[in-house]
Design an enzyme around this catalytic site. Sequence first.
Site: not given
Ligand code: IMP
Length: 432
Positions: A13, A16, A18, A40-41, A226
């Site tokens: 978060d 990324k 933009k 997600g963006h 991520q």
């Molecule tokens: P998972 O990827 O769904 O297994 O989640 C594992 C950890 O990664 C959790 O703390 C989620 O909140 C975090 N996480 C997964 N995808 C994102 C992302 O795109 N942005 C921020 N945190 C993420």
Amino acid sequence: MTNVVVVGSQWGDEGKGKIVDWLSERADIVVRFQGGHNAGHTLVIDGISYKLSLLPSGIVRPGKIAVIGNGVVLDPHALLAEIEKLGAQGVKVTPENLRVADNATLILSLHRELDGMREDAASNSGTKIGTTRRGIGPAYEDKVGRRAIRVMDLADMETLPGKVDRILTHHNALRRGLGEKEVSHEAIMQELTSVADRVLPFRETVWELLDKQRRKGARILFEGAQGSLLDIDHGTYPFVTSSNTVAGQASAGSGMGPGALGYILGITKAYTTRVGEGPFPTELKDEIGQFLGEKGHEFGTVTGRKRRCGWFDAALVRQSVATNGITGIALTKLDVLDGLDELKICVGYMLDGEQIDHLPASQGAQARAEPIYVTLEGWKESTVGARSWADLPAQAIKYVRQVEELIGAPVALLSTSPERDDTILVTDPFED
Ligand code: IMP
């Protein structure tokens, strides 16, 4: 001219969307290489907002090739739903502009269910990870356990039933143990055959496509999801995602050799946020944390969860600069800090009475580490929309310079609002 890898240098978060959009306009090919629809963006182009989770950003721009690499875990239902949603917004996704690695792992409904069951069970014992419940972790487990069903398997009805039996032997044993209903062979076969015809047209030998394009001089953008502190090896384990999120994965997760990766751009937020559970030494549970969350609109795009907020942690980003080999950073959301009297930056930690310069790998030590801060004077002026250094107050420049010095990497881009053009460009990563 070079290729560019974009990674998040914190817990995701970082903004990324933009930057990736800005870069994807200059790229010929945009490649996702890890994660899945946990990312997600939102892209805003000509006033239209597009929400992407699984598809690479380049998909919304005509003439680009979007690639889902082998390192991604692919939920075919999520893919088809995203394609349909974009279609309704006038973006046509065809095998011309989207290629999916034939060796990418599929996320099935049983992965999503297991993710939820585990999180629910762990909630009772206070040990949950706070995952996105999208089946990401269980799908990667099956990949490493060599029982995953991959994109290419959808084309081979001879071998598919045996593969389904194999994955079910494992999952049904787990489900029995968790006191859950077993899944039938027929249900999974039906799930797979119902999507096969719509997914298979996108299949591609991605390593070969990238090799050919690279030799032709195409500009390739690798779009990380991520952040580095959620990396399965280098992150705050076990509160991490299940893939390698660091830049090296751009190579393994796409099949393009590491020598061709080029510029590594680390997207870095001017403060820190985290979603889900896990250590966060500079977290602010006071009104300043609240201020950052509200001003920075810190709510998850995928799950809508409130993000935890805190001061900039230079010790952690310095680690990300090393583990990714970051060439330069894109510093985002500087404007969120406007108006604060003073700003703190974490430069290291106190652990059991000793000063240390990086967060240790052990979970217990991470929980005990106390941040050591330097304090800087804030600025009252607005930095929103600044497009040159001259538009920034002296204290804001001082803050940026201090960040660069502490993390050991220069600012290549500085973003001062969600608008595309509100960016100070120091270095164009493709031209570096
Ligand atoms: P998972 O990827 O769904 O297994 O989640 C594992 C950890 O990664 C959790 O703390 C989620 O909140 C975090 N996480 C997964 N995808 C994102 C992302 O795109 N942005 C921020 N945190 C993420």
